[in-house]
Design an enzyme around this catalytic site. Structure first.
Site, short mmCIF file in Angstrom:
data_model
loop_
_atom_site.label_atom_id
_atom_site.label_comp_id
_atom_site.label_asym_id
_atom_site.label_seq_id
_atom_site.Cartn_x
_atom_site.Cartn_y
_atom_site.Cartn_z
N ARG A 170 -8.45 30.74 89.06
CA ARG A 170 -8.47 29.28 88.91
C ARG A 170 -9.81 28.69 89.31
O ARG A 170 -10.26 27.69 88.75
CB ARG A 170 -7.32 28.62 89.66
CG ARG A 170 -7.33 28.68 91.19
CD ARG A 170 -8.21 27.62 91.82
NE ARG A 170 -7.81 27.25 93.16
CZ ARG A 170 -8.63 26.83 94.10
NH1 ARG A 170 -9.93 26.79 93.88
NH2 ARG A 170 -8.17 26.47 95.28
N HIS A 187 -16.79 38.82 95.74
CA HIS A 187 -15.57 39.12 94.99
C HIS A 187 -15.36 38.18 93.81
O HIS A 187 -15.00 38.60 92.71
CB HIS A 187 -14.36 39.06 95.94
CG HIS A 187 -13.04 39.19 95.25
ND1 HIS A 187 -12.59 40.38 94.70
CD2 HIS A 187 -12.06 38.28 95.00
CE1 HIS A 187 -11.40 40.20 94.16
NE2 HIS A 187 -11.06 38.93 94.32
N SER A 198 -20.69 31.60 100.46
CA SER A 198 -20.11 30.98 101.67
C SER A 198 -21.22 30.39 102.53
O SER A 198 -21.11 30.34 103.76
CB SER A 198 -19.31 32.01 102.46
OG SER A 198 -18.23 32.51 101.70
N ASN A 246 -28.63 37.12 95.20
CA ASN A 246 -27.62 37.16 96.25
C ASN A 246 -28.32 37.42 97.58
O ASN A 246 -29.30 38.18 97.62
CB ASN A 246 -26.61 38.29 95.97
CG ASN A 246 -25.39 38.21 96.87
OD1 ASN A 246 -24.66 37.22 96.87
ND2 ASN A 246 -25.15 39.26 97.65
N THR A 260 -18.63 25.56 98.15
CA THR A 260 -18.51 24.64 99.28
C THR A 260 -17.15 23.96 99.28
O THR A 260 -16.87 23.12 98.43
CB THR A 260 -19.63 23.59 99.23
OG1 THR A 260 -20.89 24.26 99.28
CG2 THR A 260 -19.54 22.64 100.41
N ASP A 261 -16.32 24.34 100.23
CA ASP A 261 -14.96 23.81 100.32
C ASP A 261 -14.54 23.50 101.75
O ASP A 261 -13.37 23.36 102.05
CB ASP A 261 -13.97 24.80 99.69
CG ASP A 261 -14.00 26.17 100.36
OD1 ASP A 261 -14.79 26.36 101.32
OD2 ASP A 261 -13.23 27.06 99.93
N LYS A 309 -0.29 25.75 98.63
CA LYS A 309 -0.89 27.06 98.83
C LYS A 309 -1.24 27.20 100.30
O LYS A 309 -1.87 26.31 100.88
CB LYS A 309 -2.15 27.24 97.98
CG LYS A 309 -2.76 28.64 98.19
CD LYS A 309 -3.95 28.91 97.28
CE LYS A 309 -5.23 28.35 97.84
NZ LYS A 309 -6.41 28.88 97.12
N GLY A 353 -17.22 21.74 92.56
CA GLY A 353 -15.88 22.32 92.50
C GLY A 353 -15.35 22.62 93.89
O GLY A 353 -15.60 23.69 94.45
N MET A 357 -19.50 26.07 93.40
CA MET A 357 -18.11 26.47 93.56
C MET A 357 -17.77 27.02 94.95
O MET A 357 -16.62 27.33 95.22
CB MET A 357 -17.77 27.54 92.50
CG MET A 357 -18.06 27.11 91.07
SD MET A 357 -17.29 25.56 90.59
CE MET A 357 -15.55 25.97 90.77
#
Length: 325
Positions: free
Chosen positions: A114, A141, A203, A163, A225-226, A71, A296, A223
């Protein structure tokens, strides 16, 4: 699939891939990873110094599902002002027997579905069966995808949400109403006190939830933290929780666990792949008071798994476009 390059547009992906399809694909690939039948390649993710964008590649190979690809895409924070999704990506699938490009699949919808599937897999396997209140931290989103997927895993009665930009919460409230769930915007203290399951999807680069705010028995799905430096929760939460993840290498390097590991509050061997729970080699939750946390990080194999499903379903239904490359 027959000969020719299969192209599956964003619109077709939305038509053919449902939440159930994504859940099954992600659950199966997590199980394959834990068995050693699938593995991710090192992630490339860079700030390109243009449009404040983060751009990169995620790739891997699933021997069990014979899925090979990557991806390519990233995060463009200014896209919302242009009427576009901030996350932009495309998935490339290759024939593992020949290396030939076989499918080009829109990745924006699939990334959202996903990611939601991953948290819902964690809820299915780790949350208390009697969970009634879902906490949502984040209202961007992806939050609506997260809410819809989570609602299918437990008999939730209420959603409490926070939020950093509260004006975005009513939209999430509309999704809750569609699902027949009570919705309330709350502060973070109340969210932690009331929620049996918490999903963080932001984010953020600082902890939004502290350990003192989390009650016993909570399941938390982190979900957002990447990337190195990102952070959504207090590292002390991980120190008090039983921690699971999609992939340990990413969890400790760019996932939520990076901070707890760096500060010495947990070690790498304190983290368990959720695939072990799916495969039955780890019991998962041990009792009703245990705090469980799923880190995640978002692995490339998730994207490849759902893109492969999209390509297969679109081809079978005749909705895919075919071209000679």
């Amino acid at each position: 699939m027959t000969d020719g390059l299969v192209i599956v547009s964003e619109e077709v992906c939305q038509q053919v891939v449902g939440r159930g399809d994504a859940f099954t694909a992600v659950e199966q690939v997590f199980a394959a990873m834990a068995r050693g039948d699938a593995y991710n390649f090192p992630v490339i993710r860079e700030a390109i110094r243009h449009a404040d964008a983060l751009y990169g590649f995620k790739s891997g190979f699933d021997r069990a599902g014979l899925t090979l690809g990557l991806k390519s895409g990233g995060y463009w924070p200014g896209n919302a002002d242009k009427g576009l999704t901030n996350h932009q990506s495309t998935v490339f699938l290759f024939d593992p027997d020949t290396g030939k490009l076989k499918a080009l699949v829109g990745g924006n919808y699939l990334t959202a579905v996903r990611t939601a599937a991953a948290s819902s897999v964690s809820i299915a396997h780790l949350a208390r069966k009697d969970a009634k209140v879902l906490g949502m931290v984040g209202a961007g989103h992806q939050s609506s995808f997260q809410l819809r997927a989570a609602a299918e895993q437990r008999a939730f009665e209420k959603v409490v949400a926070w939020n950093p930009h509260p004006e975005m919460l009513p939209k999430l409230g509309e999704v809750a109403a569609e699902l027949g769930l009570e919705f309330e915007a709350v502060d973070r203290d109340r969210l932690g006190a009331e929620a049996d399951v918490i999903i963080t999807i932001t984010s953020a680069f600082e902890p939004l939830l502290m350990a003192a705010q989390i009650k016993p028995g909570t399941h938390i799905a982190c979900m957002g933290t990447d990337t190195v430096g990102k952070q959504e929760v207090d590292p002390a939460i991980l120190a008090s929780a039983t921690v699971f993840t999609d992939e340990i290498a990413q969890s400790i390097s760019l996932g939520e666990a990076q901070h707890a590991v760096k500060s010495g509050q947990i070690r790498e061997n304190d983290i368990t792949p959720i695939g072990d729970v799916i495969n039955g080699t780890h019991p998962g939750r041990s009792d009703g008071d245990e705090i469980t946390l799923f880190d995640g990080t978002g692995v490339g194999l998730q994207d490849l798994a759902v893109a492969s499903v999209a390509a297969d379903l679109a081809s079978k239904s005749g909705a895919a476009t075919r071209v000679a490359l």
